[in-house]
Motif scaffolding. Structure first.
Motif, short mmCIF file in Angstrom:
data_model
loop_
_atom_site.label_atom_id
_atom_site.label_comp_id
_atom_site.label_asym_id
_atom_site.label_seq_id
_atom_site.Cartn_x
_atom_site.Cartn_y
_atom_site.Cartn_z
N UNK A 73 4.31 2.32 -10.50
CA UNK A 73 4.92 3.24 -9.70
C UNK A 73 3.91 3.87 -8.90
N UNK A 74 3.55 3.65 -7.52
CA UNK A 74 2.46 4.29 -6.91
C UNK A 74 2.81 5.80 -6.54
N UNK A 75 4.21 6.13 -6.08
CA UNK A 75 4.50 7.17 -5.68
C UNK A 75 4.38 8.21 -6.91
N UNK A 76 4.80 7.71 -8.16
CA UNK A 76 4.41 8.71 -9.47
C UNK A 76 3.08 8.80 -9.57
N UNK A 77 2.39 7.75 -9.47
CA UNK A 77 0.71 8.00 -9.38
C UNK A 77 -0.05 8.93 -8.45
N UNK A 80 1.44 12.23 -3.20
CA UNK A 80 1.24 12.29 -1.70
C UNK A 80 1.69 11.32 -0.96
N UNK A 81 1.75 10.28 -1.69
CA UNK A 81 2.52 9.00 -0.70
C UNK A 81 3.79 9.29 -0.01
N UNK A 82 4.74 10.28 -0.90
CA UNK A 82 6.03 10.28 -0.40
C UNK A 82 5.94 11.34 0.80
N UNK A 83 4.99 12.12 1.05
CA UNK A 83 4.78 12.86 2.23
C UNK A 83 4.21 12.09 3.39
N UNK A 84 3.14 11.00 2.88
CA UNK A 84 2.64 10.28 3.96
C UNK A 84 3.52 9.46 4.68
N UNK A 85 4.63 8.90 3.75
CA UNK A 85 5.45 8.19 4.55
C UNK A 85 7.03 8.83 4.80
N UNK A 86 6.97 9.88 5.01
CA UNK A 86 8.12 10.62 4.94
C UNK A 86 9.13 10.16 6.46
N UNK A 87 10.11 9.56 6.01
CA UNK A 87 11.08 8.90 7.26
C UNK A 87 10.94 7.54 7.03
N UNK A 88 10.11 6.99 6.28
CA UNK A 88 9.94 5.63 6.31
C UNK A 88 10.16 4.99 4.82
N UNK A 89 10.58 3.62 4.89
CA UNK A 89 10.88 3.14 3.57
C UNK A 89 9.86 3.39 2.47
N UNK A 90 8.65 3.28 2.54
CA UNK A 90 7.77 3.35 1.40
C UNK A 90 7.89 4.61 0.97
N UNK A 91 8.29 5.74 1.32
CA UNK A 91 8.66 6.92 0.73
C UNK A 91 9.69 6.95 -0.45
N UNK A 92 10.49 5.92 -0.27
CA UNK A 92 11.64 5.61 -1.14
C UNK A 92 11.26 4.93 -2.39
N UNK A 93 10.36 3.86 -2.24
CA UNK A 93 9.99 3.06 -3.51
C UNK A 93 8.93 2.40 -2.92
N UNK A 94 7.71 2.36 -3.76
CA UNK A 94 6.29 1.88 -3.48
C UNK A 94 5.44 1.47 -4.77
N UNK A 95 5.61 0.20 -5.28
CA UNK A 95 5.25 -0.36 -6.67
C UNK A 95 3.87 -1.26 -6.11
N UNK A 96 2.84 -1.14 -7.00
CA UNK A 96 1.75 -2.19 -6.80
C UNK A 96 2.45 -3.47 -6.83
N UNK A 97 1.87 -4.55 -6.28
CA UNK A 97 2.40 -5.91 -6.23
C UNK A 97 2.38 -6.61 -7.66
N UNK A 98 3.29 -7.44 -7.97
CA UNK A 98 3.26 -8.16 -9.32
C UNK A 98 3.06 -9.55 -9.10
N UNK A 99 3.09 -10.36 -9.92
CA UNK A 99 2.86 -11.64 -9.86
C UNK A 99 3.93 -12.44 -8.84
N UNK A 100 3.63 -13.41 -8.21
CA UNK A 100 4.11 -14.22 -7.22
C UNK A 100 5.62 -14.53 -7.77
N UNK A 391 -6.66 0.53 1.91
CA UNK A 391 -5.88 0.44 0.62
C UNK A 391 -4.85 -0.57 0.56
N UNK A 392 -4.21 -0.73 1.41
CA UNK A 392 -2.91 -1.67 1.58
C UNK A 392 -3.13 -3.13 1.47
#
Length: 496
Positions: A73-77, A80-100, A391-392
């Motif tokens: 959970x990158x938002x937990x780590x 600041x990301x919650x503020x950076x993406x305020x008003x956009x979907x990535x403020x709701x949920x943003x996890x590091x990518x997992x396997x295909x 970073x993305x």
């Protein structure tokens, strides 16, 4: 007599071992011949497990991507990301990518895709499925790109069921590498440096990855059958550098969203792995994505490509050490040093950006004018785009460490410029003593931005218990989904 007996026994053992070896070699040759042949598979067979009948080693290694199942959970780590993406979907949920293997599950479970109740509801467009499943190019081929891109994300809920796999990168009729999404060819043509039809086999070992691991945006175009298509488009007409694409977006006056707090017109970098790779030593020296992420394996006399697409450092002997003439210890220490430098600048950039958004929000609150704020918001827009770009793309520090550090440095510089200008505006309007609140946790950041997190989670769980189950049932009835193929996956593993 004893000598003859001993010689006889030794000879018999040797002959027996030789026979076993010959049988093993013949078996390996037989399997290699099977791999090299092209069995008859339907052009749009999207069930990955069907390929196991012909390519068991490749499939079994692909199945190993299920082991990359941790939820980070990158938002937990980084609150600041919650503020950076305020008003956009990535403020709701943003996890590091997992396997295909988790591409479809993670897309369904993400709070970003909302909680639709039918095929016409939900916040996201159909384009959000584009890189998640081999069913996507199938729909594009059978219904046309415009029709695929028209509508809401839930439109194809029961049609897109199998995760990233064989048909995403191969043509089953020939098993040759093939790009199955047209926008990559269009992007290359717009860039003007290479045409997809001129790509060599080595080029294709990168191109099949580049159809997804790139920067893109959603371009609105009319659908001849009615409605508006929101099509994946690569912003390469000005070039593939961070400044090139920034200029492209600025010339279009494009924005992904207006920031909820600062009101800045923002750009969300997607995952420009290919673009960053091009600027680094690997890209410049013709080292493809597959060379590092899908190394060749030899088992029982059979050579095949490992489809456990993962961090090359997990199997450094088969990846990095093919080229690097240093010890594994020395190489891993060097990489760790580069990552630490990136992390340092990454964190500084986030803190400056979060503060800039909050200070801009305060400036509006105390009466700042549009004329005063416009140059500040442009600095914030450019600073966050550059930070996000660096970073993305995830392992950018590994693909192109020098470029990553350069881009992060420019992000910090522009965020700093925005804050200097904001200090003057705040002082002018009597708020020189304003200090942005500390973002000590994900929860605190959500409260500051007014994100209704609990409601988002409750709505998502209703979706998972209702419409999502209907999708799986419908897909099974259509014959495109075999429930046993996902029995080893924890389907509702999330960060919430």
């Amino acid at each position: 007599m004893n000598k003859f007996k001993i010689l006889f026994v030794i000879s018999a053992v040797a002959i027996g071992l030789m026979g076993i070896l010959i049988a093993s070699i013949n078996e390996g040759k037989k399997e290699q011949a099977q791999i090299n042949s092209v069995p008859k598979i339907d052009r749009w067979e999207t069930r990955n497990e069907e390929f196991r009948k012909h390519y068991p080693r490749q499939y079994d290694s692909w199945k190993q991507t299920e082991k990359s199942d941790d939820i980070d959970d990158l938002l937990k780590e980084y609150p600041e990301l919650v503020v950076l993406f305020a008003g956009y979907g990535f403020a709701k949920d943003y996890n590091a990518p997992r396997g295909h293997a988790y591409a479809v599950e993670d897309n369904r479970n993400s709070l970003r895709t909302g909680a639709p109740v039918d095929e016409k509801t939900g916040p996201m467009p159909t384009a959000c499925w584009t890189c998640k499943s081999p069913e996507v190019p199938k729909i594009m081929a059978t219904k046309g790109d415009a029709e695929y891109y028209t509508g809401k994300w839930s439109k194809y809920g029961s049609d897109i069921i199998n995760p990233i796999g064989c048909v995403d990168c191969h043509n089953p009729n020939t098993m040759e590498l093939q790009v199955n999404r047209k926008y990559l060819a269009e992007g290359l043509e717009a860039e003007g440096k290479m045409k997809l039809e001129d790509a060599t086999q080595q080029d294709m070992r990168t191109m099949v990855c580049a159809q997804c691991h790139v920067e893109y945006y959603f371009k609105k175009t009319p659908n001849p059958k009615g409605g508006t298509a929101v099509a994946v488009t690569l912003p390469w007409a000005e070039g593939t550098g961070v400044e090139d694409m920034e200029r492209y977006y600025d010339n279009l006056d494009f924005k992904d969203w207006t920031h909820k707090i600062s009101r800045a017109p923002m750009i969300k970098a997607q995952h420009p792995g290919y673009e960053m790779w091009k600027t680094g030593a690997h890209g410049k020296n013709g080292v493809s994505c597959a060379d590092c992420h899908m190394p060749y394996k030899n088992e029982g006399g059979v050579k095949y490509t490992d489809h456990k697409i993962a961090n090359p450092l997990d199997d450094i002997a088969s990846t990095c050490m093919n080229c690097h003439r240093v010890s594994e210890k020395e190489l891993t220490e060097t990489i760790a040093e580069k990552k630490a430098r990136k992390d340092e600048l990454h964190k500084k950039a986030m803190k400056h950006l979060a503060a800039a958004h909050l200070e801009a929000g305060k400036a509006w609150e105390v009466g700042a004018t549009k004329a005063e704020m416009e140059p500040i918001l442009l600095d914030i827009r450019h600073a966050q785009w550059r930070w996000d770009y660096a970073v993305a793309s995830h392992p950018a520090f590994f693909h192109a460490p020098e470029e990553t550090l350069r881009v992060l440095a420019t992000a910090i510089d522009k965020a700093g410029n925005a804050r200097i200008k904001l200090a003057k505006v705040l002082a002018k309007h009597g708020a020189s003593d304003y200090v942005a609140p500390a973002l000590t946790s994900k929860k605190v950041a959500q409260e500051i931005t007014g994100l209704p997190f609990k409601q988002l989670v409750d709505d998502k769980k209703k979706f998972q218990k209702g419409l999502l189950k209907e999708w799986e049932k419908d897909a099974q009835e259509k014959g495109i989904y075999n429930p046993s193929s996902t029995k080893s996956i924890e389907k509702l593993k999330t960060s919430y």
